[in-house]
Structures are given as C-alpha cells and as structure tokens.
Design a protein around this motif. Structure first.
Motif, PDB file in Angstrom:
ATOM      1  N   ARG A   7       0.827  -1.213   0.000  1.00 37.14           N
ATOM      2  CA  ARG A   7       0.000   0.000   0.000  1.00 37.14           C
ATOM      3  C   ARG A   7       0.861   1.262   0.000  1.00 37.14           C
ATOM      4  N   ALA A   8       2.002   1.216   0.697  1.00 36.34           N
ATOM      5  CA  ALA A   8       2.886   2.381   0.719  1.00 36.34           C
ATOM      6  C   ALA A   8       3.455   2.682  -0.668  1.00 36.34           C
ATOM      7  N   SER A   9       3.628   1.636  -1.467  1.00 35.74           N
ATOM      8  CA  SER A   9       4.157   1.819  -2.819  1.00 35.74           C
ATOM      9  C   SER A   9       3.081   2.220  -3.821  1.00 35.74           C
ATOM     10  N   GLY A  10       1.826   2.272  -3.362  1.00 34.68           N
ATOM     11  CA  GLY A  10       0.727   2.637  -4.246  1.00 34.68           C
ATOM     12  C   GLY A  10       0.068   1.474  -4.948  1.00 34.68           C
ATOM     13  N   ASN A  11       0.492   0.244  -4.620  1.00 33.79           N
ATOM     14  CA  ASN A  11      -0.100  -0.944  -5.240  1.00 33.79           C
ATOM     15  C   ASN A  11      -1.457  -1.228  -4.600  1.00 33.79           C
ATOM     16  N   ILE A  42      -9.295  -4.974  12.511  1.00 36.50           N
ATOM     17  CA  ILE A  42      -9.238  -3.529  12.302  1.00 36.50           C
ATOM     18  C   ILE A  42      -7.849  -3.102  11.869  1.00 36.50           C
ATOM     19  N   ILE A  43      -6.821  -3.665  12.506  1.00 34.58           N
ATOM     20  CA  ILE A  43      -5.452  -3.312  12.130  1.00 34.58           C
ATOM     21  C   ILE A  43      -5.197  -3.679  10.669  1.00 34.58           C
ATOM     22  N   GLY A  44      -5.605  -4.898  10.285  1.00 37.66           N
ATOM     23  CA  GLY A  44      -5.410  -5.321   8.896  1.00 37.66           C
ATOM     24  C   GLY A  44      -6.159  -4.437   7.914  1.00 37.66           C
ATOM     25  N   LEU A  45      -7.412  -4.114   8.228  1.00 37.67           N
ATOM     26  CA  LEU A  45      -8.197  -3.253   7.346  1.00 37.67           C
ATOM     27  C   LEU A  45      -7.615  -1.853   7.278  1.00 37.67           C
ATOM     28  N   GLU A  46      -7.137  -1.354   8.426  1.00 40.24           N
ATOM     29  CA  GLU A  46      -6.514  -0.045   8.445  1.00 40.24           C
ATOM     30  C   GLU A  46      -5.268   0.009   7.568  1.00 40.24           C
ATOM     31  N   MET A  47      -4.562  -1.105   7.488  1.00 36.60           N
ATOM     32  CA  MET A  47      -3.337  -1.138   6.688  1.00 36.60           C
ATOM     33  C   MET A  47      -3.629  -1.360   5.208  1.00 36.60           C
ATOM     34  N   GLY A  48      -4.894  -1.591   4.867  1.00 36.21           N
ATOM     35  CA  GLY A  48      -5.251  -1.664   3.460  1.00 36.21           C
ATOM     36  C   GLY A  48      -5.805  -2.979   2.971  1.00 36.21           C
ATOM     37  N   ALA A  49      -6.064  -3.937   3.882  1.00 35.24           N
ATOM     38  CA  ALA A  49      -6.689  -5.193   3.441  1.00 35.24           C
ATOM     39  C   ALA A  49      -8.116  -4.933   2.985  1.00 35.24           C
ATOM     40  N   ASP A  50      -8.567  -5.693   2.001  1.00 31.02           N
ATOM     41  CA  ASP A  50      -9.929  -5.538   1.492  1.00 31.02           C
ATOM     42  C   ASP A  50     -10.927  -6.397   2.247  1.00 31.02           C
ATOM     43  N   GLU A  73      -6.735   9.424  -5.997  1.00 27.43           N
ATOM     44  CA  GLU A  73      -7.930  10.113  -5.532  1.00 27.43           C
ATOM     45  C   GLU A  73      -8.661   9.313  -4.462  1.00 27.43           C
ATOM     46  N   SER A  74      -8.503   7.974  -4.460  1.00 28.39           N
ATOM     47  CA  SER A  74      -9.207   7.149  -3.490  1.00 28.39           C
ATOM     48  C   SER A  74      -8.686   7.360  -2.076  1.00 28.39           C
ATOM     49  N   TRP A  75      -7.556   8.042  -1.957  1.00 25.33           N
ATOM     50  CA  TRP A  75      -7.018   8.315  -0.638  1.00 25.33           C
ATOM     51  C   TRP A  75      -7.674   9.549  -0.015  1.00 25.33           C
ATOM     52  N   ARG A  76      -8.562  10.205  -0.731  1.00 27.76           N
ATOM     53  CA  ARG A  76      -9.252  11.389  -0.215  1.00 27.76           C
ATOM     54  C   ARG A  76     -10.718  11.013  -0.008  1.00 27.76           C
ATOM     55  N   VAL A  77     -11.162  11.059   1.220  1.00 25.92           N
ATOM     56  CA  VAL A  77     -12.514  10.635   1.568  1.00 25.92           C
ATOM     57  C   VAL A  77     -13.301  11.835   2.075  1.00 25.92           C
ATOM     58  N   ALA A  78     -14.470  12.072   1.476  1.00 21.86           N
ATOM     59  CA  ALA A  78     -15.298  13.213   1.869  1.00 21.86           C
ATOM     60  C   ALA A  78     -16.426  12.768   2.783  1.00 21.86           C
ATOM     61  N   PHE A  79     -16.744  13.604   3.762  1.00 19.87           N
ATOM     62  CA  PHE A  79     -17.920  13.403   4.598  1.00 19.87           C
ATOM     63  C   PHE A  79     -18.436  14.788   4.997  1.00 19.87           C
ATOM     64  N   GLY A  80     -19.674  15.078   4.566  1.00 19.18           N
ATOM     65  CA  GLY A  80     -20.220  16.410   4.803  1.00 19.18           C
ATOM     66  C   GLY A  80     -19.324  17.463   4.177  1.00 19.18           C
ATOM     67  N   PRO A  81     -19.024  18.554   4.899  1.00 15.04           N
ATOM     68  CA  PRO A  81     -18.147  19.608   4.359  1.00 15.04           C
ATOM     69  C   PRO A  81     -16.667  19.295   4.538  1.00 15.04           C
ATOM     70  N   PHE A  82     -16.344  18.093   5.027  1.00 17.10           N
ATOM     71  CA  PHE A  82     -14.965  17.737   5.340  1.00 17.10           C
ATOM     72  C   PHE A  82     -14.392  16.787   4.288  1.00 17.10           C
ATOM     73  N   ALA A  83     -13.071  16.777   4.209  1.00 15.84           N
ATOM     74  CA  ALA A  83     -12.362  15.814   3.367  1.00 15.84           C
ATOM     75  C   ALA A  83     -11.103  15.390   4.092  1.00 15.84           C
ATOM     76  N   LEU A  84     -10.889  14.076   4.168  1.00 14.37           N
ATOM     77  CA  LEU A  84      -9.704  13.526   4.819  1.00 14.37           C
ATOM     78  C   LEU A  84      -8.795  12.959   3.749  1.00 14.37           C
ATOM     79  N   ASP A  85      -7.566  13.449   3.702  1.00 13.11           N
ATOM     80  CA  ASP A  85      -6.579  12.993   2.732  1.00 13.11           C
ATOM     81  C   ASP A  85      -5.557  12.132   3.458  1.00 13.11           C
ATOM     82  N   ILE A  86      -5.581  10.815   3.193  1.00  7.76           N
ATOM     83  CA  ILE A  86      -4.759   9.877   3.943  1.00  7.76           C
ATOM     84  C   ILE A  86      -3.281  10.048   3.618  1.00  7.76           C
ATOM     85  N   ARG A  87      -2.957  10.341   2.385  1.00  8.82           N
ATOM     86  CA  ARG A  87      -1.540  10.433   2.022  1.00  8.82           C
ATOM     87  C   ARG A  87      -0.886  11.688   2.600  1.00  8.82           C
TER      88      ARG A  87
END
Length: 255
Positions: free
Chosen positions: A69-73, A90-98, A132-146
């Motif tokens: 995930r860090a390499s963008g794969n 939760i840890i696995g999902l947080e790290m990018g598991a589907d 773009e999938s690293w940016r998640v919007a909710f209401g007037p907010f946007a969280l950019d993970i990268r």
C-alpha cells in the motif's frame, strides 16, 4: 480469461485444499510460502487478487501488506488469520486489506468473499486515478490519507497524529460500532489503566474540531453501553434490534 489468485501461506496442506477448491470454480491459483517474496513476485506477474496469511513469521504478512500500500499498489488483498478478532481485523483493514477471514477456513465462504472483493475491485477507478481514493469526503470535510490532512470547505484543520489516526479509523469504517476498549487498544497499545480515559479525551478533542455542536455530536456518536460510531451523514443512529438485545444482556451480566 480465468481469474488468477496468489495464495501466500506457509501451510502446504491449506494451500493445496484451497487451490483445488478454487480451481474447480474456474479460478487459477498459484502459491507462495513467504510474504517477504511477495513484492518481487508481483513484479513478474500480477494476479487479480492476493490471499495473504496474517501470521507469517516475524509479522511479515502485515509488513508485506503495508509495503504494497505504501508503494501505491492497490491489488485486492484478503487476509487470513488464526483468529479474526476485532482488533486484528481492524489493524489489517486499516493497513489496506480488502477483507479478513479467520481460520479454519470455510472454502465456500472464501469463494464468496473472493467474488465479492473482485466485484468491488471491478468498479474501481483506473490506476491513473488511484491517488484520488485516498481522499474521503464526509459532509463539508475531506480527509486525505496520504498528506495526513483534513479540510473543511478546502480550509485545512490542524490535527495531532493521534487525532488524525482516530478520525481515519472512523472514516474508513463508517456505521461500525466500536467498543471503547477496541479503539483504545488501537490508539494506545496494550491495555493499561489510562487507555479508556485517554480515548475519551481524544474523542472530545476531535469533536471540538469537526462537530457543529460538540455537546450534541452528529458525526462521532456515543452509543451508551457499547462505545462510539461514526455516522457520515450526521443522522441520529438508532441501534438495530440485535444491538439492543446485546446491550440489555451486558447490563444484566453486570448486575
């Protein structure tokens, strides 16, 4: 063209039984015993999905996932674990598991989950737009993970590392009811007497920054007797009947 899956697990018998079953359903399976070889393997051949053992020696399963995930794969990954408890999941999902599946495996469940993950991956955006999938919007907010930034109507909000990590957990799993103990352990590590209090303070600080009325929060809601839930549309959360029953049972046991 048949679906191609790479299974990364040191258990030879498990790989064989899983491979035999999936191949009877038109899924081509190859195996790899060591997660440390995963990135090199993917340089030469790209399967449609990876099934990755969580408990590789030295934690290599999660390390390999994190490196991908860090390499963008963004190849779909399903994690396998001896115990798919909430914290590990939760840890696995947080790290990018589907997805996450606990052992011993139910082969039909594995097939169903593989198909479900591949269906979701089939509707994903092209690789050129994956960032773009690293940016998640909710209401007037946007969280950019990268960039590890949160914006309110394009204006940046300054969050501490722990505030950001807590918000990331919530945003990545909306409408999931988290026990306080689960969140506290994710944020502060192994249990100690300060965990729950520290989590409550962290939630309070986060609410001051993203709630219109922090005293009556709409995004990060408290469910009495259970914990916290993130509601992205801000509607009042009403527990499902089974959650009400579980709460009543918990209260009865506590008496």
């Amino acid at each position: 063209m048949a679906t191609r899956i790479l299974v990364v697990d040191r258990n030879v018998e498990l790989c064989k039984s899983l491979g035999d079953f999936l191949e009877r359903h038109d899924i081509e399976v190859s195996t790899l015993p060591n997660a440390g070889l995963l990135e090199r393997c993917l340089e030469h051949s790209t399967p449609d999905l990876v099934i990755l053992d969580h408990m590789q020696p030295g934690g290599e399963g999660l390390t390999a996932l994190g490196n991908l995930r860090a390499s963008g794969n963004e190849i779909p990954v399903i994690m396998l674990a001896e115990s798919a408890d909430d914290v590990d999941r939760i840890i696995g999902l947080e790290m990018g598991a589907d997805d996450y599946i606990g052992k011993p495996l139910n082969l039909r469940e594995v097939l169903a989950r593989v198909r479900a993950v591949l269906r979701r991956a089939g509707t994903a955006r092209p690789v050129s737009a994956l960032h773009e999938s690293w940016r998640v919007a909710f209401g007037p907010f946007a969280l950019d993970i990268r960039s590890r930034m949160v914006h309110h109507d394009e204006q940046p909000i300054m969050l501490s590392d722990r505030e950001f990590e807590l918000l990331r957990i919530f945003v990545n799993q909306p409408m999931r009811l988290f026990k306080r103990e689960q969140l506290a352990e994710l944020m502060f590590g192994p249990k100690d007497d300060r965990m729950a209090r520290g989590l409550d303070v962290l939630v309070w600080r986060l609410r001051q920054m993203i709630e219109v009325r922090p005293s009556t929060p709409k995004l990060i809601q408290t469910i009495r007797g259970h914990g916290y839930i993130f509601v992205p549309d801000g509607e009042q959360y009403v527990p499902r009947p089974r959650e009400v029953v579980a709460r009543v049972m918990d209260e009865q046991r506590a008496r």
